[in-house]
Design a protein around this motif. Sequence first.
Motif, mmCIF file in Angstrom:
data_model
loop_
_atom_site.group_PDB
_atom_site.id
_atom_site.type_symbol
_atom_site.label_atom_id
_atom_site.label_comp_id
_atom_site.label_asym_id
_atom_site.label_seq_id
_atom_site.Cartn_x
_atom_site.Cartn_y
_atom_site.Cartn_z
ATOM 1 N N UNK A 35 26.428 -58.183 -21.362
ATOM 2 C CA UNK A 35 26.475 -57.115 -22.413
ATOM 3 C C UNK A 35 25.386 -57.557 -23.199
ATOM 4 N N UNK A 36 24.503 -56.765 -23.517
ATOM 5 C CA UNK A 36 23.344 -56.841 -24.583
ATOM 6 C C UNK A 36 21.925 -57.025 -23.933
ATOM 7 N N UNK A 37 20.917 -56.496 -24.420
ATOM 8 C CA UNK A 37 19.781 -56.430 -23.765
ATOM 9 C C UNK A 37 18.914 -57.846 -23.851
ATOM 10 N N UNK A 38 19.176 -58.922 -24.775
ATOM 11 C CA UNK A 38 18.579 -60.327 -24.905
ATOM 12 C C UNK A 38 19.291 -61.039 -23.642
ATOM 13 N N UNK A 39 20.619 -60.870 -23.540
ATOM 14 C CA UNK A 39 21.332 -61.547 -22.418
ATOM 15 C C UNK A 39 20.979 -61.101 -21.091
ATOM 16 N N UNK A 40 20.763 -59.824 -20.945
ATOM 17 C CA UNK A 40 20.398 -59.288 -19.655
ATOM 18 C C UNK A 40 18.967 -59.879 -19.500
ATOM 19 N N UNK A 41 18.105 -59.978 -20.302
ATOM 20 C CA UNK A 41 16.627 -60.297 -19.890
ATOM 21 C C UNK A 41 16.747 -61.661 -19.712
ATOM 22 N N UNK A 42 17.564 -62.426 -20.328
ATOM 23 C CA UNK A 42 17.698 -63.857 -20.109
ATOM 24 C C UNK A 42 18.479 -64.102 -18.650
ATOM 25 N N UNK A 43 19.081 -63.341 -18.216
ATOM 26 C CA UNK A 43 19.642 -63.512 -16.956
ATOM 27 C C UNK A 43 18.605 -63.154 -15.680
ATOM 28 N N UNK A 44 17.809 -62.289 -15.927
ATOM 29 C CA UNK A 44 16.696 -61.700 -15.190
ATOM 30 C C UNK A 44 15.815 -62.894 -15.110
ATOM 31 N N UNK A 45 15.318 -63.356 -16.074
ATOM 32 C CA UNK A 45 14.414 -64.407 -16.180
ATOM 33 C C UNK A 45 14.994 -65.788 -15.454
ATOM 34 N N UNK A 46 16.331 -65.909 -15.684
ATOM 35 C CA UNK A 46 16.960 -66.995 -15.038
ATOM 36 C C UNK A 46 17.276 -67.022 -13.538
ATOM 37 N N UNK A 47 16.807 -65.970 -13.087
ATOM 38 C CA UNK A 47 16.902 -65.559 -11.613
ATOM 39 C C UNK A 47 18.010 -65.160 -11.051
ATOM 40 N N UNK A 48 18.964 -64.680 -11.990
ATOM 41 C CA UNK A 48 20.067 -64.087 -11.630
ATOM 42 C C UNK A 48 20.101 -62.606 -11.017
ATOM 43 N N UNK A 49 20.843 -62.156 -10.209
ATOM 44 C CA UNK A 49 20.466 -60.631 -9.793
ATOM 45 C C UNK A 49 21.314 -59.568 -10.530
#
Length: 266
Positions: A35-49
């Motif tokens: 949940x949350x824009x920062x956390x989702x962005x970090x997940x994407x940058x971390x290579x999570x799908x």
Amino acid sequence: MQKFISSFQNQAVKRILQLQEKSRARKKEHVFVVEGIREINLAIKGGYQVTELYYTSDLFPAEKAENLLSLISNPVDVTELSSEVYQKIAYRGSTEGVLAIVGSRELSLQNLTFKTKNPLILVAEAPEKPGNIGALLRTADAAAVDAVLIANPRTDMFNPNIIRSSVGCIFTNKIATGSTSEIIAFLKERKIAIFGAALQASVPYHSVDFTGGSAIVVGTEATGLSCEWLENTTQNIIIPMEGAIDSMNVSVAAGILIFEAKRQRR
């Protein structure tokens, strides 16, 4: 065509609540909620799908959703929720109006590699409180340690409380979990010195050499490190206490030790 959900009885809503509340549900589907824009962005940058995106336009306009989707290379199932439904499933009090379903990972020691011959590793034995785990991950991110190892984990690492308290640092750190025995063997095979934060047979933390491959091991505030760790440390270290109490929060202690290691390495 994009879906819109306004019913609390919708199966997708019930599923999201299950994924937030039940470790068993997360493990069965191999996904978790972010949940949350920062956390989702970090997940994407971390290579999570990211596989699914849910938002309410009252808090998160459609153009923001489009901008977020532009960062994701794989197909994503997008659903708009009514404000009432979103508030029901939102885990955080001050929510930003967007959450994602994300594929989880095997946090295996076997998958862990280092870019340096002298890695700095934080090990936490049997941490129970998601808030402490989140704080440890934030500290590890701030110091850019090479890995965080969780020995004998007592909680699912993709618990929403860990994601929230780590402010997304679960995605910025290299993380692996294993038993105490497995992690000790892993460290010894790689000739990484083991520094245990403990009272027994200890020396002040600033008197040891952290410039080689080093693992800083912390236990719980209640019981400290187990005998298995104490029998296998290269050296036990202590933070001299000058006040009325004899212990401090585990993430605070870890921060002091890690940043001393970073200071030496400069």
